[in-house]
Design a protein around this motif. Sequence first.
Motif, short mmCIF file in Angstrom:
data_model
loop_
_atom_site.label_atom_id
_atom_site.label_comp_id
_atom_site.label_asym_id
_atom_site.label_seq_id
_atom_site.Cartn_x
_atom_site.Cartn_y
_atom_site.Cartn_z
N VAL A 82 -3.95 0.03 -6.32
CA VAL A 82 -4.18 -1.07 -5.85
C VAL A 82 -1.93 -0.93 -6.04
N ALA A 83 -2.22 -1.12 -7.81
CA ALA A 83 0.05 -1.06 -8.23
C ALA A 83 0.46 -0.11 -7.45
N THR A 84 -0.25 1.53 -8.06
CA THR A 84 0.51 2.55 -7.14
C THR A 84 0.50 2.27 -5.36
N LEU A 85 -0.13 2.04 -4.56
CA LEU A 85 0.05 1.71 -2.86
C LEU A 85 1.45 0.96 -3.62
N PHE A 86 1.01 -0.26 -3.83
CA PHE A 86 2.31 -1.62 -3.77
C PHE A 86 3.24 -1.20 -3.78
N LEU A 87 3.22 -0.28 -5.25
CA LEU A 87 4.92 0.90 -5.36
C LEU A 87 5.36 1.15 -4.64
N CYS A 88 4.49 2.67 -3.97
CA CYS A 88 4.99 3.62 -2.80
C CYS A 88 5.03 2.54 -1.72
N TYR A 89 4.54 1.36 -1.15
CA TYR A 89 4.58 1.12 0.03
C TYR A 89 6.26 0.87 -0.35
N LEU A 90 6.70 -0.25 -1.37
CA LEU A 90 7.89 -0.89 -1.15
C LEU A 90 8.63 0.33 -1.41
N LEU A 91 9.79 1.45 -2.70
CA LEU A 91 10.17 2.62 -2.29
C LEU A 91 9.52 3.75 -0.58
N HIS A 92 8.74 3.32 -0.57
CA HIS A 92 8.89 3.99 1.02
C HIS A 92 10.15 3.55 1.68
N LYS A 93 9.55 1.89 2.05
CA LYS A 93 10.41 0.93 3.05
C LYS A 93 12.04 1.21 2.23
N LEU A 94 11.92 1.37 0.87
CA LEU A 94 13.81 1.75 0.44
C LEU A 94 14.42 2.39 0.41
N LEU A 95 13.43 4.01 0.26
CA LEU A 95 14.12 5.13 1.04
C LEU A 95 14.15 4.95 2.28
N ASN A 96 13.62 4.35 3.00
CA ASN A 96 13.96 4.92 4.77
C ASN A 96 14.66 4.24 5.05
N SER A 97 15.56 3.16 3.87
CA SER A 97 16.87 2.31 4.81
C SER A 97 17.86 2.52 4.95
N PHE A 98 18.07 4.47 4.06
CA PHE A 98 19.04 4.77 4.22
C PHE A 98 18.98 6.37 4.61
N GLU A 99 19.56 7.05 5.85
CA GLU A 99 19.20 8.20 6.98
C GLU A 99 19.38 9.53 6.17
N ALA A 100 19.50 9.25 5.14
CA ALA A 100 19.80 10.94 4.02
C ALA A 100 17.99 10.76 3.48
N THR A 101 18.00 10.46 3.53
CA THR A 101 16.55 10.15 2.39
C THR A 101 15.25 9.53 3.40
N ARG A 102 15.54 9.79 4.96
CA ARG A 102 14.43 8.77 6.02
C ARG A 102 12.96 9.78 5.75
N PHE A 103 12.52 9.06 5.46
CA PHE A 103 10.95 10.01 6.12
C PHE A 103 10.95 10.88 7.64
N GLY A 104 10.92 10.20 7.97
CA GLY A 104 11.24 11.04 9.85
C GLY A 104 11.66 9.95 10.67
N TYR A 105 12.58 10.10 12.13
CA TYR A 105 13.31 9.41 12.76
C TYR A 105 12.41 9.05 13.93
#
Length: 342
Positions: free
Chosen positions: A319-342
């Motif tokens: 539960v804790a890892t998924l919560f952190l993973c979701y938050l970091l996923h959203k944060l990194l997707n906020s930047f074009e240089a670290t976006r997971f996909g377009y």
Amino acid sequence: MLLRHNPLTANDLRQCLRIATGGTIGFTLCKLFGWSNGVFFTVTPMLLLGLVPVISGHAVRQLLASSAMAGLEVGLLGGFFGSHPGLMTPLVFLLFLYRFAAMSRGSLFLFGANGVLSLSIMLHFASYPGTDLNDLIFSNFWATGLSVIIAYLMTALWPDVEPRAAYQPGPKAPHRMRHEALLGASIATLSFLVFQIFDLRDSMSAQATTLLLLFPMHWNGALDYARKRAVGTLLGVSFGVMVQLFLYDWSGLLILIVPLLWLGLMLFAQAHVKEASGSGVGFGAMTTLGILFGQYLTPGNDLIFSALYRVSSIFVAIVATLFLCYLLHKLLNSFEATRFGY
């Protein structure tokens, strides 16, 4: 569906035999010779034989190099900063970062994956004053070398009957690789800090879970694997508890433990190869059972208590890892240089 019922081919059956027998041999040798850190000797052969159906020189070099690098880094960091996790944190992040970058590229996935697990577990235990650092590092490297020998022996004993299709990792955009490397390194570092701060020295399975959830290298994959890991943990723990209840006062007799471990690994290996998904329910059950037997099944130790503690700690870790993973996923997707996909 958590379990996919693909037909079991002749190659799959032989891989099941290799996984079950290889893990059992590692466990038996560890207990016969009284080697410490038994989980390394039990789980590492299963990781190699389960994730690499066809043993190759490239896979072996990755495994040995990752163990040697982890041992060297733990020796240096543990010796200089063992009791100061705050000072270790930036260095630990960089060590995780280059491993996840290797995993993201695909061709060095085994080097990164094995290195992440070895580095995190050894660094955590190296911080405790009573830990024999040399014994910890040697046990990990010896277990890796022994796993390679076991893997070649199992392959010679039960070779594939027909050639397998070679796996070719697909190309990835640079921004996706940066996303995967930063996501994995950040959460692995946070996991290391949490286990250090709260002094969780008896939660190796939960610690491993926080790392295994990152192996799909993205949020959707982590979410899918979390469900499978939870089911696999329940299956592995349930089998371990049944073994403890069945053996009762005879749980210290190796001659009775070994065939039951082989049976459990064979059942879970069958589920693993049928899923054909790398890390699924069967793989989670196998590794959970390997941790229980390798680390906690010793004379005078209550496996049932250990098993129930494993379940609760693993679910909290998921539960804790998924919560952190979701938050970091959203944060990194906020930047074009670290976006997971377009």
